[in-house]
Design a protein around this motif. Structure first.
Motif, PDB file in Angstrom:
ATOM      1  N   ILE A  37       0.803  -1.216   0.000  1.00 27.55           N
ATOM      2  CA  ILE A  37       0.000   0.000   0.000  1.00 27.55           C
ATOM      3  C   ILE A  37       0.838   1.269   0.000  1.00 27.55           C
ATOM      4  CG2 ILE A  37      -1.948  -1.146   1.094  1.00 27.55           C
ATOM      5  CD1 ILE A  37      -1.209   0.272   3.686  1.00 27.55           C
ATOM      6  N   ASP A  52      -1.027   4.765  -0.509  1.00 35.36           N
ATOM      7  CA  ASP A  52      -2.242   4.775  -1.316  1.00 35.36           C
ATOM      8  C   ASP A  52      -3.426   4.827  -0.344  1.00 35.36           C
ATOM      9  OD1 ASP A  52      -4.517   4.158  -2.823  1.00 35.36           O
ATOM     10  OD2 ASP A  52      -3.408   2.815  -4.154  1.00 35.36           O
ATOM     11  N   GLU A  53      -4.087   5.981  -0.313  1.00 31.01           N
ATOM     12  CA  GLU A  53      -5.156   6.222   0.660  1.00 31.01           C
ATOM     13  C   GLU A  53      -6.322   5.246   0.512  1.00 31.01           C
ATOM     14  OE1 GLU A  53      -7.902   9.969   2.148  1.00 31.01           O
ATOM     15  OE2 GLU A  53      -6.299  10.311   0.703  1.00 31.01           O
ATOM     16  N   GLU A  54      -6.700   4.927  -0.722  1.00 31.98           N
ATOM     17  CA  GLU A  54      -7.828   4.015  -0.941  1.00 31.98           C
ATOM     18  C   GLU A  54      -7.526   2.615  -0.405  1.00 31.98           C
ATOM     19  OE1 GLU A  54      -9.468   3.961  -4.873  1.00 31.98           O
ATOM     20  OE2 GLU A  54      -9.133   6.116  -5.097  1.00 31.98           O
ATOM     21  N   LYS A  55      -6.307   2.113  -0.696  1.00 29.24           N
ATOM     22  CA  LYS A  55      -5.937   0.787  -0.213  1.00 29.24           C
ATOM     23  C   LYS A  55      -5.835   0.765   1.314  1.00 29.24           C
ATOM     24  CE  LYS A  55      -3.424  -1.040  -4.179  1.00 29.24           C
ATOM     25  NZ  LYS A  55      -2.125  -1.604  -4.607  1.00 29.24           N
ATOM     26  N   ARG A  57      -7.533   2.600   3.481  1.00 29.68           N
ATOM     27  CA  ARG A  57      -8.896   2.571   4.047  1.00 29.68           C
ATOM     28  C   ARG A  57      -9.552   1.213   3.858  1.00 29.68           C
ATOM     29  NH1 ARG A  57     -11.172   8.649   2.993  1.00 29.68           N
ATOM     30  NH2 ARG A  57      -9.585   9.587   4.288  1.00 29.68           N
ATOM     31  N   LEU A  58      -9.324   0.594   2.692  1.00 31.04           N
ATOM     32  CA  LEU A  58      -9.878  -0.736   2.440  1.00 31.04           C
ATOM     33  C   LEU A  58      -9.387  -1.732   3.484  1.00 31.04           C
ATOM     34  CD1 LEU A  58     -11.297  -2.809   0.456  1.00 31.04           C
ATOM     35  CD2 LEU A  58      -9.013  -3.125  -0.473  1.00 31.04           C
ATOM     36  N   TRP A  59      -8.074  -1.756   3.737  1.00 30.19           N
ATOM     37  CA  TRP A  59      -7.518  -2.728   4.672  1.00 30.19           C
ATOM     38  C   TRP A  59      -7.882  -2.400   6.121  1.00 30.19           C
ATOM     39  CZ3 TRP A  59      -6.391  -7.395   3.550  1.00 30.19           C
ATOM     40  CH2 TRP A  59      -6.017  -7.715   2.244  1.00 30.19           C
ATOM     41  N   ARG A  61     -10.748  -1.095   6.994  1.00 26.50           N
ATOM     42  CA  ARG A  61     -12.131  -1.575   7.095  1.00 26.50           C
ATOM     43  C   ARG A  61     -12.180  -3.086   7.261  1.00 26.50           C
ATOM     44  NH1 ARG A  61     -14.173  -0.053   2.078  1.00 26.50           N
ATOM     45  NH2 ARG A  61     -13.006   1.847   1.881  1.00 26.50           N
ATOM     46  N   LEU A  79      -3.196  11.060   7.168  1.00 28.89           N
ATOM     47  CA  LEU A  79      -4.307  10.154   6.873  1.00 28.89           C
ATOM     48  C   LEU A  79      -4.902   9.622   8.167  1.00 28.89           C
ATOM     49  CD1 LEU A  79      -2.717   8.152   3.925  1.00 28.89           C
ATOM     50  CD2 LEU A  79      -4.389   9.977   3.792  1.00 28.89           C
ATOM     51  N   PRO A  83     -11.048   3.398  10.072  1.00 33.44           N
ATOM     52  CA  PRO A  83     -11.800   3.301   8.812  1.00 33.44           C
ATOM     53  C   PRO A  83     -12.940   4.304   8.828  1.00 33.44           C
ATOM     54  CG  PRO A  83     -12.224   1.390  10.199  1.00 33.44           C
ATOM     55  CD  PRO A  83     -11.152   2.189  10.875  1.00 33.44           C
ATOM     56  N   GLU A  84     -13.379   4.702   7.648  1.00 30.31           N
ATOM     57  CA  GLU A  84     -14.492   5.654   7.551  1.00 30.31           C
ATOM     58  C   GLU A  84     -15.760   5.051   8.141  1.00 30.31           C
ATOM     59  OE1 GLU A  84     -14.942   6.529   3.442  1.00 30.31           O
ATOM     60  OE2 GLU A  84     -13.384   8.047   3.459  1.00 30.31           O
TER      61      GLU A  84
END
Length: 86
Positions: A37, A52-55, A57-59, A61, A79, A83-84
């Motif tokens: 990431i 990588d902000e998207e990755k 947050r995915l992990w 979550r 960051l 998780p959101e």
């Protein structure tokens, strides 16, 4: 499977460059990883951190826990560590 977000060492002798990876917490430091990431290069002033902000947050979550060092690097980039939606 308990996952952690941690550093994996790469680069040459006495010039380490680290990858920020998601791996099973039971695997060796430089062993098999689930995803990469980001990167961390401590040889720049200030140290270069790319995530990588998207990755991330995915992990987060999915329940991956960052190590203390990686948590510090994530905070340095601004960051969120949660998780959101929490």
């Amino acid at each position: 499977m308990p996952t952690s977000i941690r550093l994996a060492r790469h680069g040459g002798k006495k010039h380490p460059v680290y990858r920020i990876v998601v791996a099973d917490s039971r695997v060796k430091r430089d062993g098999r990883r689930l995803d990469q990431i980001g990167t961390y290069d401590p040889h720049f002033t200030p140290a270069r951190v790319r995530i990588d902000e998207e990755k991330l947050r995915l992990w987060l979550r999915r329940g991956a826990k960052p190590t203390d060092t990686v948590a510090r690097l994530i905070r340095r980039t601004g960051l969120p560590l949660e998780p959101e939606g929490t």
